[in-house]
Design an enzyme around this catalytic site. Structure first.
Site, PDB file in Angstrom:
ATOM      1  N   GLU A  27      -0.517   5.285  14.208  1.00  0.00           N
ATOM      2  CA  GLU A  27      -0.451   6.595  13.567  1.00  0.00           C
ATOM      3  C   GLU A  27      -1.429   7.540  14.249  1.00  0.00           C
ATOM      4  O   GLU A  27      -2.434   7.102  14.782  1.00  0.00           O
ATOM      5  CB  GLU A  27      -0.857   6.455  12.091  1.00  0.00           C
ATOM      6  CG  GLU A  27       0.151   5.682  11.271  1.00  0.00           C
ATOM      7  CD  GLU A  27      -0.316   5.474   9.835  1.00  0.00           C
ATOM      8  OE1 GLU A  27      -1.524   5.617   9.556  1.00  0.00           O
ATOM      9  OE2 GLU A  27       0.537   5.153   9.003  1.00  0.00           O
ATOM     10  N   ASP A  63       3.026   7.753   4.358  1.00  0.00           N
ATOM     11  CA  ASP A  63       1.589   7.590   4.503  1.00  0.00           C
ATOM     12  C   ASP A  63       0.941   7.936   3.163  1.00  0.00           C
ATOM     13  O   ASP A  63       1.363   8.889   2.503  1.00  0.00           O
ATOM     14  CB  ASP A  63       1.041   8.485   5.610  1.00  0.00           C
ATOM     15  CG  ASP A  63      -0.351   8.044   6.024  1.00  0.00           C
ATOM     16  OD1 ASP A  63      -0.537   6.842   6.319  1.00  0.00           O
ATOM     17  OD2 ASP A  63      -1.272   8.873   6.032  1.00  0.00           O
ATOM     18  N   GLY A 120      -4.177  -3.088  -2.292  1.00  0.00           N
ATOM     19  CA  GLY A 120      -5.130  -2.038  -1.910  1.00  0.00           C
ATOM     20  C   GLY A 120      -6.060  -1.623  -3.041  1.00  0.00           C
ATOM     21  O   GLY A 120      -6.744  -2.451  -3.648  1.00  0.00           O
ATOM     22  N   LYS A 152       3.377   1.158 -12.739  1.00  0.00           N
ATOM     23  CA  LYS A 152       3.049   1.835 -11.482  1.00  0.00           C
ATOM     24  C   LYS A 152       4.307   2.405 -10.849  1.00  0.00           C
ATOM     25  O   LYS A 152       4.350   3.558 -10.452  1.00  0.00           O
ATOM     26  CB  LYS A 152       2.358   0.860 -10.518  1.00  0.00           C
ATOM     27  CG  LYS A 152       2.003   1.529  -9.198  1.00  0.00           C
ATOM     28  CD  LYS A 152       1.429   0.596  -8.161  1.00  0.00           C
ATOM     29  CE  LYS A 152       1.135   1.368  -6.873  1.00  0.00           C
ATOM     30  NZ  LYS A 152       0.787   0.517  -5.751  1.00  0.00           N
TER      31      LYS A 152
HETATM   32  P1  IMP Z   1      -1.320   3.631   4.640  1.00  0.00           P
HETATM   33  O1  IMP Z   1      -2.134   4.202   5.757  1.00  0.00           O
HETATM   34  O2  IMP Z   1      -0.345   4.582   4.067  1.00  0.00           O
HETATM   35  O3  IMP Z   1      -0.703   2.292   4.956  1.00  0.00           O
HETATM   36  O4  IMP Z   1      -2.289   3.322   3.426  1.00  0.00           O
HETATM   37  C1  IMP Z   1      -3.634   3.230   3.588  1.00  0.00           C
HETATM   38  C2  IMP Z   1      -4.242   2.218   2.653  1.00  0.00           C
HETATM   39  O5  IMP Z   1      -4.264   2.766   1.359  1.00  0.00           O
HETATM   40  C3  IMP Z   1      -3.507   0.900   2.558  1.00  0.00           C
HETATM   41  O6  IMP Z   1      -3.934  -0.002   3.498  1.00  0.00           O
HETATM   42  C4  IMP Z   1      -3.871   0.440   1.180  1.00  0.00           C
HETATM   43  O7  IMP Z   1      -5.102  -0.240   1.240  1.00  0.00           O
HETATM   44  C5  IMP Z   1      -4.059   1.749   0.440  1.00  0.00           C
HETATM   45  N1  IMP Z   1      -2.874   2.073  -0.341  1.00  0.00           N
HETATM   46  C6  IMP Z   1      -1.723   2.666   0.081  1.00  0.00           C
HETATM   47  N2  IMP Z   1      -0.872   2.783  -0.953  1.00  0.00           N
HETATM   48  C7  IMP Z   1      -1.503   2.255  -2.017  1.00  0.00           C
HETATM   49  C8  IMP Z   1      -1.114   2.078  -3.371  1.00  0.00           C
HETATM   50  O8  IMP Z   1      -0.007   2.403  -3.810  1.00  0.00           O
HETATM   51  N3  IMP Z   1      -2.033   1.486  -4.158  1.00  0.00           N
HETATM   52  C9  IMP Z   1      -3.252   1.100  -3.742  1.00  0.00           C
HETATM   53  N4  IMP Z   1      -3.658   1.229  -2.488  1.00  0.00           N
HETATM   54  C10 IMP Z   1      -2.786   1.811  -1.630  1.00  0.00           C
END
Ligand code: IMP
Length: 181
Positions: free
Chosen positions: A36, A65, A141, A162
């Protein structure tokens, strides 16, 4: 109707399959690690990823994202949520928030869609607060430390809930309404 969703995150795929399923859209999953761009906003990241992946795959697709934005930390970890989750984890965030009474935060998801005509983004948000300690084992996460404003429990204590009220639900619902129109 069908749509291709590119992600390497199994949790996101499971959620999106259920969300878009409720709009009668079947989700085809392509597991793919892609790099990204570095940006402060999830919208910029989702848009660039959708564009780049469409130029490679050449089929209509969605990516997303997501970031967790904590008000008192001026929006940190925001678009860097993935990196921060790996380096600090939930306990690191709780430590930064120790003795802090202002705990407001929100999750924001941006869906990036691309096809031969161009790209579009769809944003979804959910407001809430950071818990005092980790609660619950479901989800992934930051779910164990995020309590949506309408609830008393974290997302990790109620995955079914959720998927009905989350940032991801709101973003993909907006996409689904446009896609089906
Ligand atoms: P990403 O860059 O969109 O993959 O998300 C970044 C980080 O945010 C992920 O690695 C998760 O740790 C956290 N994350 C993304 N979506 C969620 C969610 O729905 N709940 C909790 N943590 C999230």
């Amino acid at each position: 109707m069908q749509i291709l969703f590119i992600t390497s995150n199994e949790h996101k795929f499971k959620e999106v399959k259920e969300i878009l399923g409720s709009f009668e859209i079947e989700v085809l999953h392509q597991k793919m690690n892609y790099s990204e761009i570095r940006a402060d906003d999830v919208e910029e990241v989702a848009l660039e990823s959708a564009k780049t992946l469409f130029s490679i795959i050449k089929k209509p697709l969605v990516v997303e994202d997501t970031g967790l934005f904590i008000d008192v930390l001026k929006g940190f970890p925001g678009a860097y949520s993935g990196w921060v989750q790996k380096k600090l984890g939930n306990n690191g965030i709780l430590k930064l928030m120790e003795n802090e009474s202002r705990r407001d935060a929100h999750f924001k998801t941006c869906v990036g869609y691309a096809d031969e005509k161009g790209c579009r983004t769809f944003v979804g948000k959910v407001d809430g607060r950071i818990s005092i300690e980790e609660q619950g084992k479901q989800g992934f996460g930051y779910d164990p430390i995020f309590i949506p404003n309408t609830e008393n429990n974290t997302f990790a204590e109620n995955e079914t809930l959720k998927n009905r009220i989350s940032h991801r639900f709101n973003a993909f619902a907006a996409f689904a309404k446009w896609y089906k129109a």
